[in-house]
Scaffold this motif. Structure first.
Motif, PDB file in Angstrom:
ATOM      1  N   THR A 112      11.032   8.033  -6.441  1.00 33.93           N
ATOM      2  CA  THR A 112      10.276   9.141  -5.867  1.00 33.93           C
ATOM      3  C   THR A 112       9.640   9.999  -6.959  1.00 33.93           C
ATOM      4  OG1 THR A 112      11.691   9.118  -3.922  1.00 33.93           O
ATOM      5  CG2 THR A 112      10.471  11.144  -4.336  1.00 33.93           C
ATOM      6  N   SER A 113      10.313  10.115  -8.096  1.00 34.16           N
ATOM      7  CA  SER A 113       9.759  10.877  -9.216  1.00 34.16           C
ATOM      8  C   SER A 113       8.417  10.318  -9.669  1.00 34.16           C
ATOM      9  CB  SER A 113      10.733  10.882 -10.397  1.00 34.16           C
ATOM     10  OG  SER A 113      11.864  11.641 -10.092  1.00 34.16           O
ATOM     11  N   LEU A 114       8.251   9.019  -9.558  1.00 38.49           N
ATOM     12  CA  LEU A 114       6.972   8.422  -9.945  1.00 38.49           C
ATOM     13  C   LEU A 114       5.849   8.951  -9.050  1.00 38.49           C
ATOM     14  CD1 LEU A 114       5.371   6.466 -11.718  1.00 38.49           C
ATOM     15  CD2 LEU A 114       6.012   4.631 -10.124  1.00 38.49           C
ATOM     16  N   GLY A 115       6.067   8.985  -7.745  1.00 45.10           N
ATOM     17  CA  GLY A 115       5.056   9.518  -6.832  1.00 45.10           C
ATOM     18  C   GLY A 115       4.812  11.003  -7.048  1.00 45.10           C
ATOM     19  N   ASN A 116       5.889  11.772  -7.255  1.00 42.32           N
ATOM     20  CA  ASN A 116       5.747  13.205  -7.538  1.00 42.32           C
ATOM     21  C   ASN A 116       4.897  13.436  -8.780  1.00 42.32           C
ATOM     22  OD1 ASN A 116       7.420  14.169  -5.426  1.00 42.32           O
ATOM     23  ND2 ASN A 116       9.239  13.836  -6.650  1.00 42.32           N
ATOM     24  N   CYS A 117       5.198  12.691  -9.818  1.00 37.54           N
ATOM     25  CA  CYS A 117       4.490  12.846 -11.081  1.00 37.54           C
ATOM     26  C   CYS A 117       3.016  12.467 -10.927  1.00 37.54           C
ATOM     27  CB  CYS A 117       5.165  11.990 -12.151  1.00 37.54           C
ATOM     28  SG  CYS A 117       4.512  12.251 -13.817  1.00 37.54           S
ATOM     29  N   MET A 118       2.751  11.370 -10.256  1.00 39.51           N
ATOM     30  CA  MET A 118       1.365  10.930 -10.075  1.00 39.51           C
ATOM     31  C   MET A 118       0.550  11.983  -9.335  1.00 39.51           C
ATOM     32  SD  MET A 118       1.653   6.890  -9.278  1.00 39.51           S
ATOM     33  CE  MET A 118       2.019   5.759 -10.612  1.00 39.51           C
ATOM     34  N   LEU A 119       1.079  12.518  -8.237  1.00 36.88           N
ATOM     35  CA  LEU A 119       0.334  13.533  -7.494  1.00 36.88           C
ATOM     36  C   LEU A 119       0.145  14.804  -8.315  1.00 36.88           C
ATOM     37  CD1 LEU A 119       1.657  13.168  -3.835  1.00 36.88           C
ATOM     38  CD2 LEU A 119      -0.591  12.533  -4.732  1.00 36.88           C
ATOM     39  N   THR A 120       1.138  15.171  -9.104  1.00 37.15           N
ATOM     40  CA  THR A 120       1.015  16.360  -9.946  1.00 37.15           C
ATOM     41  C   THR A 120      -0.080  16.176 -10.993  1.00 37.15           C
ATOM     42  OG1 THR A 120       3.344  16.909  -9.621  1.00 37.15           O
ATOM     43  CG2 THR A 120       2.254  17.897 -11.529  1.00 37.15           C
ATOM     44  N   ILE A 121      -0.067  15.046 -11.685  1.00 37.57           N
ATOM     45  CA  ILE A 121      -1.061  14.801 -12.741  1.00 37.57           C
ATOM     46  C   ILE A 121      -2.459  14.661 -12.141  1.00 37.57           C
ATOM     47  CG2 ILE A 121      -1.774  13.185 -14.557  1.00 37.57           C
ATOM     48  CD1 ILE A 121       0.648  15.021 -15.252  1.00 37.57           C
ATOM     49  N   VAL A 122      -2.576  13.994 -10.995  1.00 37.48           N
ATOM     50  CA  VAL A 122      -3.875  13.899 -10.320  1.00 37.48           C
ATOM     51  C   VAL A 122      -4.329  15.291  -9.888  1.00 37.48           C
ATOM     52  CG1 VAL A 122      -5.115  12.985  -8.319  1.00 37.48           C
ATOM     53  CG2 VAL A 122      -3.586  11.494  -9.615  1.00 37.48           C
ATOM     54  N   GLY A 123      -3.399  16.114  -9.402  1.00 37.89           N
ATOM     55  CA  GLY A 123      -3.742  17.483  -9.019  1.00 37.89           C
ATOM     56  C   GLY A 123      -4.270  18.296 -10.187  1.00 37.89           C
ATOM     57  N   ILE A 124      -3.668  18.139 -11.351  1.00 33.31           N
ATOM     58  CA  ILE A 124      -4.134  18.833 -12.555  1.00 33.31           C
ATOM     59  C   ILE A 124      -5.550  18.363 -12.908  1.00 33.31           C
ATOM     60  CG2 ILE A 124      -3.792  19.053 -15.059  1.00 33.31           C
ATOM     61  CD1 ILE A 124      -0.715  18.934 -14.438  1.00 33.31           C
ATOM     62  N   THR A 131      -0.788  12.357  -0.129  1.00 36.48           N
ATOM     63  CA  THR A 131       0.610  11.950  -0.009  1.00 36.48           C
ATOM     64  C   THR A 131       0.870  10.706  -0.862  1.00 36.48           C
ATOM     65  OG1 THR A 131       0.192  10.549   1.923  1.00 36.48           O
ATOM     66  CG2 THR A 131       0.809  12.842   2.348  1.00 36.48           C
ATOM     67  N   ALA A 132       2.133  10.514  -1.180  1.00 37.43           N
ATOM     68  CA  ALA A 132       2.570   9.301  -1.872  1.00 37.43           C
ATOM     69  C   ALA A 132       3.720   8.709  -1.062  1.00 37.43           C
ATOM     70  CB  ALA A 132       3.028   9.605  -3.290  1.00 37.43           C
ATOM     71  N   GLU A 133       3.555   7.480  -0.626  1.00 36.46           N
ATOM     72  CA  GLU A 133       4.618   6.762   0.083  1.00 36.46           C
ATOM     73  C   GLU A 133       5.246   5.790  -0.916  1.00 36.46           C
ATOM     74  OE1 GLU A 133       4.469   3.356   3.363  1.00 36.46           O
ATOM     75  OE2 GLU A 133       3.813   5.311   4.124  1.00 36.46           O
ATOM     76  N   ILE A 134       6.554   5.909  -1.097  1.00 36.47           N
ATOM     77  CA  ILE A 134       7.264   5.165  -2.134  1.00 36.47           C
ATOM     78  C   ILE A 134       8.149   4.097  -1.500  1.00 36.47           C
ATOM     79  CG2 ILE A 134       8.802   5.358  -4.130  1.00 36.47           C
ATOM     80  CD1 ILE A 134       6.206   7.159  -4.219  1.00 36.47           C
ATOM     81  N   THR A 135       8.080   2.886  -2.053  1.00 32.70           N
ATOM     82  CA  THR A 135       9.002   1.818  -1.680  1.00 32.70           C
ATOM     83  C   THR A 135       9.697   1.349  -2.949  1.00 32.70           C
ATOM     84  OG1 THR A 135       7.560   1.119   0.126  1.00 32.70           O
ATOM     85  CG2 THR A 135       9.251  -0.447  -0.595  1.00 32.70           C
ATOM     86  N   LYS A 136      11.024   1.436  -2.924  1.00 35.13           N
ATOM     87  CA  LYS A 136      11.844   1.024  -4.069  1.00 35.13           C
ATOM     88  C   LYS A 136      12.396  -0.361  -3.781  1.00 35.13           C
ATOM     89  CE  LYS A 136      16.060   2.252  -3.968  1.00 35.13           C
ATOM     90  NZ  LYS A 136      17.318   2.981  -3.862  1.00 35.13           N
ATOM     91  N   VAL A 137      12.311  -1.259  -4.764  1.00 32.92           N
ATOM     92  CA  VAL A 137      12.871  -2.602  -4.639  1.00 32.92           C
ATOM     93  C   VAL A 137      13.998  -2.730  -5.660  1.00 32.92           C
ATOM     94  CG1 VAL A 137      12.391  -5.071  -4.792  1.00 32.92           C
ATOM     95  CG2 VAL A 137      10.627  -3.514  -3.900  1.00 32.92           C
ATOM     96  N   MET A 138      15.162  -3.123  -5.177  1.00 28.46           N
ATOM     97  CA  MET A 138      16.328  -3.275  -6.048  1.00 28.46           C
ATOM     98  C   MET A 138      16.536  -4.746  -6.407  1.00 28.46           C
ATOM     99  SD  MET A 138      17.584  -0.236  -6.540  1.00 28.46           S
ATOM    100  CE  MET A 138      19.257  -0.525  -7.145  1.00 28.46           C
ATOM    101  N   ALA A 139      17.076  -4.960  -7.593  1.00 26.21           N
ATOM    102  CA  ALA A 139      17.477  -6.291  -8.045  1.00 26.21           C
ATOM    103  C   ALA A 139      18.980  -6.254  -8.322  1.00 26.21           C
ATOM    104  CB  ALA A 139      16.715  -6.682  -9.306  1.00 26.21           C
ATOM    105  N   GLN A 140      19.582  -7.424  -8.466  1.00 21.79           N
ATOM    106  CA  GLN A 140      21.018  -7.528  -8.719  1.00 21.79           C
ATOM    107  C   GLN A 140      21.273  -8.148 -10.088  1.00 21.79           C
ATOM    108  OE1 GLN A 140      23.154  -6.181  -6.552  1.00 21.79           O
ATOM    109  NE2 GLN A 140      21.431  -5.699  -5.223  1.00 21.79           N
ATOM    110  N   ASP A 141      22.472  -7.985 -10.580  1.00 19.46           N
ATOM    111  CA  ASP A 141      22.972  -8.625 -11.814  1.00 19.46           C
ATOM    112  C   ASP A 141      22.106  -8.366 -13.029  1.00 19.46           C
ATOM    113  OD1 ASP A 141      25.205  -9.697 -10.459  1.00 19.46           O
ATOM    114  OD2 ASP A 141      23.954 -11.342  -9.720  1.00 19.46           O
ATOM    115  N   PRO A 142      22.010  -7.185 -13.542  1.00 24.37           N
ATOM    116  CA  PRO A 142      22.681  -5.978 -13.063  1.00 24.37           C
ATOM    117  C   PRO A 142      21.877  -5.299 -11.957  1.00 24.37           C
ATOM    118  CG  PRO A 142      21.488  -5.444 -15.054  1.00 24.37           C
ATOM    119  CD  PRO A 142      21.301  -6.921 -14.806  1.00 24.37           C
TER     120      PRO A 142
END
Length: 134
Positions: free
Chosen positions: A48-60, A73-84
């Protein structure tokens, strides 16, 4: 001076306090990792920080070029991997109000979003997929 203080509350929950403002963020472990999933997980916040940061920098950038992105708005989808277990991909769908942005403004928006500090801070193995909707 420290930025924040994190306190473990038990039952896989933490409370983070932003020391300058006193604002608080609660995190829970996700359901798929022994948690309740009642709040953002730490990896949700990372993504989510990535979307927050992008909108902030674009706003500036928009402000300095005399146009508005108010309501974007920024809609965020996180994809997880395993091992680790880790974040392997972050998909960011940036939606902008129908302001009939010029080609120059769109270029400013897209260049700014791609150069936000969080984007540069993420490990290069984390795929960042961006979509811009106008």
């Amino acid at each position: 001076m420290a930025t924040s203080k994190v306190t473990y509350q038990g039952e896989l929950r933490t409370v983070s306090v932003h020391l300058a403002s006193g604002d608080k963020i609660i995190t829970d472990a996700p359901i798929d990792n022994q948690g309740k999933g009642e709040a953002f997980s730490p990896t949700d916040l990372l993504a989510t920080s990535l979307g927050n940061c992008m909108l902030t920098i674009v706003g500036i950038a928009a402000k300095s070029h005399d146009f508005s992105i108010d309501g974007a708005t920024a809609e965020i989808t996180k994809v997880m991997a395993q091992d680790p277990r880790r974040v392997s991909e972050i998909h960011v769908k940036l939606k902008f109000p129908e302001f009939n942005y010029s080609e120059k403004q769109r270029a400013i928006i897209e260049r700014s979003a791609k150069t936000c500090p969080v984007s540069y801070s993420l490990h290069p193995d984390i795929k960042q997929e961006l979509t811009f909707l106008y």
